[in-house]
Design an enzyme around this catalytic site. Sequence first.
Site: not given
Ligand code: NAD
Length: 458
Positions: A265, A156, A358, A213-214, A231, A209-211
Amino acid sequence: MPTETLEVLEPATEQILDTIPRAGVDEVDAAVAAAKAAFPAWCAVAPADRGRLLRRVVEAMEGAHEELARLEARNAGKPIASARGEIGMAIETFRYFSGAPERPHGETIPVADGMVFTVREPLGVVGLITPWNFPLAIASWKMAPALAAGNTVVLKPAELTPLTALRFAQLALEAGLPEGVVNVVAGPGRDCGARLVAHPDVAKIAFTGSTAVGRSIAAGAADTIKRVTLELGGKSANVVFADADVAAAAAAAPWAVFDNAGQDCCARSRILVQRAAVDDFLSHLKGAVEAIKVGDPLDPSTEMGPLISAQQRATVGAFVDDRAEVAIRGRAPDGPGYWFPPTVLWPVPDDHPAVHDEIFGPVAVVVPFDTEADAIRLANDTIYGLSGSVWTRDGAKALRVARAVDAGNLSINSNSSVRVTTPFGGFKQSGYGRELGPHATDAYTEVKTIFYNTEGRS
Ligand code: NAD
């Protein structure tokens, strides 16, 4: 077929780049069912043949390198030179992991009455959820080891940048991967992503993605005891000692934070500079930041593009308030597009959000320090622990500081963080698990222990 559509924008123009079917819960369920059906045959493919098929994917991506790079540049708003590099990295990732099926894994362990050996079994259907900042590169960090280990995947991508993932799925099929091995569902996280996390037939979620959502993914995965690797975000420090080559550190610093318009990130958005070197550092930094060419992603001379969205621009802009002085500001185009100039804040109060949160945009803060112990304390004063840099000519100090900073990826007299061949991942709330490098397939397998009784005693 989904009836709803997703409008995909081009951040440099704010125009619609493409309109695609919008996946939802039903499409996720169908994709998981296809992946589940494809799994037994895929994991039974002989190791050398699985490697060969992955190398055919590499060839297909090489053939589409420029097409994928232009699509990524337009959809994510990144300079075409960077996009070419990222697609190159995605190709290298598949090439590297195409050797994995044939590498040895498992151990033999001496025990009484026979022999124990371990094997690594694929997990089954793996869900991959990725962000918009490095769309196909980050997807490939997950897909390549997952497929090499014998899993099938449902990817996704972020709803803002799904286009290269969708094109990749076509290429993989044309290259000969069986139907159902790679599935892409392009839709919002709140339904599409959440369904993948909850689905009982998905064995693992690999998330970037973001902390915030993680955290919700780890909680959601608990219901089905899914394996999870995360990550997440970062707030990395670039530590510059006065005994460093300060000019070199200052010349490199912009790319440690303004690359990908700061939407990285690993962005070193906290530049910690030993007090005696601050003036010298800032004077070198000024020239480097003001020279950054911000503009059309498809212009080969562009070094920085726009931010991904209007919302991201508003979030980043909020960090530049009247409590912090703008010491350096680069240039950015006017008119349509989510532009933001590279910006350096100095001096900044200790409790300012730009020091702790961040930013994920082209804003950096300069923070002075006095001693080595201060530098380590400040570098660790964050919930995150992804990356960091240490600049000094004192080798022993460089190693001491690199060991003392609580982060997964440190570089000395350099700002590089990610290589296909070495592990990458975070400490603390930057996540858990490691991607890339020789052990990445471990995160897509279970260890099975088998005892073979050679003595006949039961
Ligand atoms: P995000 O967390 O908003 O979204 C990431 C993904 O999660 C997207 O595909 C989104 O649709 C999905 N998502 C959102 N809500 C969800 C839910 N409730 N359940 C399941 N999936 C869901 O992040 P973003 O804005 O796309 O990216 C930016 C963030 O990603 C920053 O915090 C950045 O630091 C982090 N990031 C980390 C790394 C790493 O390797 N550590 C690399 C790149 C980006």
